[in-house]
Design an enzyme around this catalytic site. Sequence first.
Site, PDB file in Angstrom:
ATOM      1  N   ARG A  25       0.840  -1.195   0.000  1.00 17.89           N
ATOM      2  CA  ARG A  25       0.000   0.000   0.000  1.00 17.89           C
ATOM      3  C   ARG A  25       0.871   1.240   0.000  1.00 17.89           C
ATOM      4  NH1 ARG A  25      -4.355   2.156   4.409  1.00 17.89           N
ATOM      5  NH2 ARG A  25      -4.207   4.318   3.750  1.00 17.89           N
ATOM      6  N   ARG A  68      -7.522   1.799  -2.178  1.00 14.60           N
ATOM      7  CA  ARG A  68      -6.424   1.173  -1.446  1.00 14.60           C
ATOM      8  C   ARG A  68      -6.447  -0.344  -1.549  1.00 14.60           C
ATOM      9  NH1 ARG A  68      -7.288   4.393   3.682  1.00 14.60           N
ATOM     10  NH2 ARG A  68      -7.106   5.932   2.065  1.00 14.60           N
ATOM     11  N   ASP A  89      -6.602  -1.771   3.796  1.00 16.99           N
ATOM     12  CA  ASP A  89      -6.735  -0.790   4.858  1.00 16.99           C
ATOM     13  C   ASP A  89      -7.045  -1.568   6.127  1.00 16.99           C
ATOM     14  OD1 ASP A  89      -6.979   1.775   6.009  1.00 16.99           O
ATOM     15  OD2 ASP A  89      -9.161   1.671   5.847  1.00 16.99           O
ATOM     16  N   ASP A  96      -7.761  -1.161  10.252  1.00 15.56           N
ATOM     17  CA  ASP A  96      -8.066  -0.222  11.335  1.00 15.56           C
ATOM     18  C   ASP A  96      -8.360  -0.986  12.619  1.00 15.56           C
ATOM     19  OD1 ASP A  96      -7.957   2.193   9.882  1.00 15.56           O
ATOM     20  OD2 ASP A  96      -9.965   1.850   9.099  1.00 15.56           O
TER      21      ASP A  96
END
Length: 168
Positions: free
Chosen positions: A89, A98, A101, A103
Amino acid sequence: MGSILQAAHHTVFIALGSNLGNRLENLQSARTRLSEQVRIIKDSQTYETPPWGIHDQPAFLNQVLQGSTTLSPLKLLDFLKQVEKEMGREKSIRFGPRLIDLDILLYDVRQINTPRLTIPHKRMCERAFVLVPLAEIAYNLSIPGTERTVEEHLRLLDSSGIIQFDAL
Ligand code: AMP
């Protein structure tokens, strides 16, 4: 007799998203890499969701995992950033496309507010693409700092565009 020191295990919920390349393979590869530091306890189905923020980009695949880790919150963030980097990335525009990702949504019942890290994740309660997969594995969980469970937050959102991907 030597003492046995055991690191504490923490319950974490991690959101995965991808909207470039082979999205299913990207999620799989991220799960494999994550499992080096996070024991995966539950994983949601994969959902296809319309792009959020910037609309002119491919749809996302999203998934949420429940895991157990001995990493501290910041070490976990460093680890997720390292996995994102290893998976290729590049630094991208906010809300833009992307490859992967990652989180941190929740870390035990902790509330953390530092420049680098906010837990519960700042925008999780506004995002059906996070709450739909999270509700699948933890609908009854209270979101620290709010008076509501995952399911109660989800009821306040429009989740009509979110489709179970395996069912397509
Ligand atoms: P992103 O564009 O989603 O990769 O996130 C950009 C930055 O958000 C990261 O470099 C983190 O420092 C910050 N951040 C704040 N809170 C969180 C969280 N709960 N999980 C992941 N990143 C976070």
